[in-house]
Design a protein around this motif. Sequence first.
Motif, PDB file in Angstrom:
ATOM      1  N   THR A 222       0.839  -1.202   0.000  1.00 14.15           N
ATOM      2  CA  THR A 222       0.000   0.000   0.000  1.00 14.15           C
ATOM      3  C   THR A 222       0.872   1.248   0.000  1.00 14.15           C
ATOM      4  OG1 THR A 222      -0.133   0.240   2.409  1.00 14.15           O
ATOM      5  CG2 THR A 222      -1.733  -1.247   1.368  1.00 14.15           C
ATOM      6  N   SER A 223       0.304   2.346  -0.469  1.00 18.51           N
ATOM      7  CA  SER A 223       1.032   3.615  -0.441  1.00 18.51           C
ATOM      8  C   SER A 223       1.258   4.085   0.988  1.00 18.51           C
ATOM      9  CB  SER A 223       0.272   4.679  -1.241  1.00 18.51           C
ATOM     10  OG  SER A 223      -1.049   4.840  -0.744  1.00 18.51           O
ATOM     11  N   ALA A 224       0.356   3.737   1.896  1.00 24.05           N
ATOM     12  CA  ALA A 224       0.547   4.105   3.302  1.00 24.05           C
ATOM     13  C   ALA A 224       1.784   3.429   3.875  1.00 24.05           C
ATOM     14  CB  ALA A 224      -0.691   3.734   4.116  1.00 24.05           C
ATOM     15  N   GLU A 225       2.004   2.159   3.527  1.00 21.40           N
ATOM     16  CA  GLU A 225       3.205   1.458   3.978  1.00 21.40           C
ATOM     17  C   GLU A 225       4.455   2.074   3.361  1.00 21.40           C
ATOM     18  OE1 GLU A 225       1.656  -3.098   4.829  1.00 21.40           O
ATOM     19  OE2 GLU A 225       2.283  -2.551   2.796  1.00 21.40           O
TER      20      GLU A 225
ATOM     21  N   VAL B  62      -5.464   6.920 -15.710  1.00 24.78           N
ATOM     22  CA  VAL B  62      -5.160   5.501 -15.875  1.00 24.78           C
ATOM     23  C   VAL B  62      -6.458   4.709 -15.960  1.00 24.78           C
ATOM     24  CG1 VAL B  62      -3.016   5.776 -14.559  1.00 24.78           C
ATOM     25  CG2 VAL B  62      -5.073   4.978 -13.395  1.00 24.78           C
ATOM     26  N   GLN B  63      -6.406   3.598 -16.678  1.00 24.94           N
ATOM     27  CA  GLN B  63      -7.547   2.692 -16.734  1.00 24.94           C
ATOM     28  C   GLN B  63      -7.028   1.263 -16.752  1.00 24.94           C
ATOM     29  OE1 GLN B  63     -10.551   3.673 -19.576  1.00 24.94           O
ATOM     30  NE2 GLN B  63     -12.052   2.320 -18.627  1.00 24.94           N
ATOM     31  N   GLY B  64      -7.630   0.396 -15.920  1.00 20.08           N
ATOM     32  CA  GLY B  64      -7.164  -0.962 -15.790  1.00 20.08           C
ATOM     33  C   GLY B  64      -8.246  -1.997 -16.007  1.00 20.08           C
TER      34      GLY B  64
ATOM     35  N   LEU C  92      -0.180  -7.679 -11.774  1.00 25.94           N
ATOM     36  CA  LEU C  92       0.098  -6.247 -11.875  1.00 25.94           C
ATOM     37  C   LEU C  92       1.287  -5.813 -11.015  1.00 25.94           C
ATOM     38  CD1 LEU C  92      -0.431  -3.390 -12.848  1.00 25.94           C
ATOM     39  CD2 LEU C  92      -2.267  -3.213 -11.140  1.00 25.94           C
ATOM     40  N   PRO C  93       1.265  -6.004  -9.695  1.00 27.91           N
ATOM     41  CA  PRO C  93       2.395  -5.518  -8.904  1.00 27.91           C
ATOM     42  C   PRO C  93       3.668  -6.333  -9.063  1.00 27.91           C
ATOM     43  CG  PRO C  93       0.833  -6.657  -7.494  1.00 27.91           C
ATOM     44  CD  PRO C  93       0.186  -6.548  -8.849  1.00 27.91           C
TER      45      PRO C  93
ATOM     46  N   ALA D  47       5.557   6.233  -5.950  1.00 30.58           N
ATOM     47  CA  ALA D  47       4.836   6.694  -7.142  1.00 30.58           C
ATOM     48  C   ALA D  47       4.198   5.520  -7.876  1.00 30.58           C
ATOM     49  CB  ALA D  47       5.777   7.460  -8.068  1.00 30.58           C
ATOM     50  N   ASP D  48       4.956   4.415  -8.034  1.00 34.48           N
ATOM     51  CA  ASP D  48       4.402   3.244  -8.713  1.00 34.48           C
ATOM     52  C   ASP D  48       3.250   2.631  -7.929  1.00 34.48           C
ATOM     53  OD1 ASP D  48       5.685   3.034 -11.139  1.00 34.48           O
ATOM     54  OD2 ASP D  48       7.309   1.771 -10.400  1.00 34.48           O
ATOM     55  N   VAL D  49       3.405   2.526  -6.619  1.00 36.04           N
ATOM     56  CA  VAL D  49       2.358   1.899  -5.808  1.00 36.04           C
ATOM     57  C   VAL D  49       1.081   2.738  -5.841  1.00 36.04           C
ATOM     58  CG1 VAL D  49       1.708   1.188  -3.463  1.00 36.04           C
ATOM     59  CG2 VAL D  49       3.977   0.627  -4.354  1.00 36.04           C
ATOM     60  N   ARG D  50       1.202   4.051  -5.842  1.00 35.07           N
ATOM     61  CA  ARG D  50       0.013   4.905  -5.947  1.00 35.07           C
ATOM     62  C   ARG D  50      -0.713   4.665  -7.270  1.00 35.07           C
ATOM     63  NH1 ARG D  50       2.533  10.573  -3.548  1.00 35.07           N
ATOM     64  NH2 ARG D  50       1.883  10.273  -1.367  1.00 35.07           N
ATOM     65  N   ILE D  51       0.047   4.522  -8.337  1.00 35.09           N
ATOM     66  CA  ILE D  51      -0.578   4.267  -9.640  1.00 35.09           C
ATOM     67  C   ILE D  51      -1.223   2.889  -9.659  1.00 35.09           C
ATOM     68  CG2 ILE D  51      -0.148   4.026 -12.115  1.00 35.09           C
ATOM     69  CD1 ILE D  51       2.188   6.038 -11.717  1.00 35.09           C
ATOM     70  N   ILE D  52      -0.572   1.898  -9.069  1.00 35.30           N
ATOM     71  CA  ILE D  52      -1.149   0.553  -8.989  1.00 35.30           C
ATOM     72  C   ILE D  52      -2.473   0.591  -8.229  1.00 35.30           C
ATOM     73  CG2 ILE D  52      -0.838  -1.719  -7.916  1.00 35.30           C
ATOM     74  CD1 ILE D  52       2.127  -1.510  -8.712  1.00 35.30           C
TER      75      ILE D  52
END
Length: 420
Positions: A166-169, A262-264, A240-241, A382-387
């Motif tokens: 997570t972005s929090a982590e 972004v769209q997934g 994905l991750p 930055a990557d984790v936020r986008i994920i």
Amino acid sequence: MMDDAPRLWTRRRMLGATGGLLTASAWMPPVLAAAPQVKLPDTYAKTERERPGPPNPQPEAERVGWAVVGLGHLSLDELLPAFGQMKRGKLVALVSGDRAKAQAVAKQYGVPDKALYDYKSFDQIKDNPEVQVVYIVLPNSMHAEFTVRAAQAGKHVFCEKPMANTSAECQQMIDACKKADRKLGIAYRLQYEPHHRAVIQMARNKELGTLKLFTANNGQNQGEPNQWRHKKSLAGGGALPDVGIYCLSAARYFSGEEPVEVQGFSHSTPGDPRFKEVEESFAFHLRFPSGFQAHCTSHYSTHETKDLRLMGTDGWASMDPGFSYSGLRLRVGMKSKSFPKADDTVERSFSQPSQFAREMDHFSRCVQENVVPHTPGEEGLADVRIIEALYRSAQEGKAVKLEAAKKLDAFRGPPPKEEG
């Protein structure tokens, strides 16, 4: 044990030696004497590619000491052998929950028994002055805990990707290292790899013209259903991750931009025991401020596929394979300068030393010279936020908008220096 004279001093050791008179802002790393360099005369004609010359590693006593946390496939297959190619780092400690395995590996690599730790005794690493950097190679859910514990033990941290679940982590990891005045780097090996660095340079120099489109596919056929990568609590997600992050990261570092939308699209085959908790495949689209776009796919049930292509108005750069540990191939296509009625397609081949040795040597240099890593914690965040935004998009069935970055390479440190 090394003598104090040649060993790099930590901030804690320096403050202790001066009675605490130096403040954190006043402390500077010691200046190392230049390592002896050996040069050999060039024996090739000017028509041949330039050779880097002898590796000229630093003397053993001056190298940065590393502890590797986790002795799974990546550590045993790639990381530990990579220390044999390093110029600035050396293996000095191991951390594993399996004592017998740790002892066997320690004998293979000359690590003393007193430098073996398990996950409960990990905090005792603070008392080992040989360890300056801790490399965390654990399931994703454990990255934050061991980054915080390593920082509190006074050690710099290098952590595998994805940075955390997570972005929090991720933010917790960044804050812990800042509080401890320790460096935090994320192991984005391809941002240090010669072929990828060449494409970055081509993009920045506008050799491909204005960048328009990036496509990438990263897939593999996963086996054992009970491995940690198929447990959401440990992995955070599936394709994905784990492998899709390479495509996501490449779109960002090739262009230098950050996506604004972004769209997934996620899919798992019903009844497949591997994908009860995590996704089997994830496709995604990224839109960037300049109009540049990326179309990427990641898979856990396809035969190994690792290709990418960066397309501009004046040319393209393609790699297949593009994400592997070795054997990368780079092709570039554009109008011929010699024959205006033709296109030139050329293959650019660089030497391929261990990608892991390159990234670890870079981080060792950052520790020695007290500079920001090229891929710091902010890059991983930055990557984790986008994920997280991509997962939200797939769940909601619509695109998700993101805040625009104010500059290129917004979350990266200075480019890595050439390591030869």
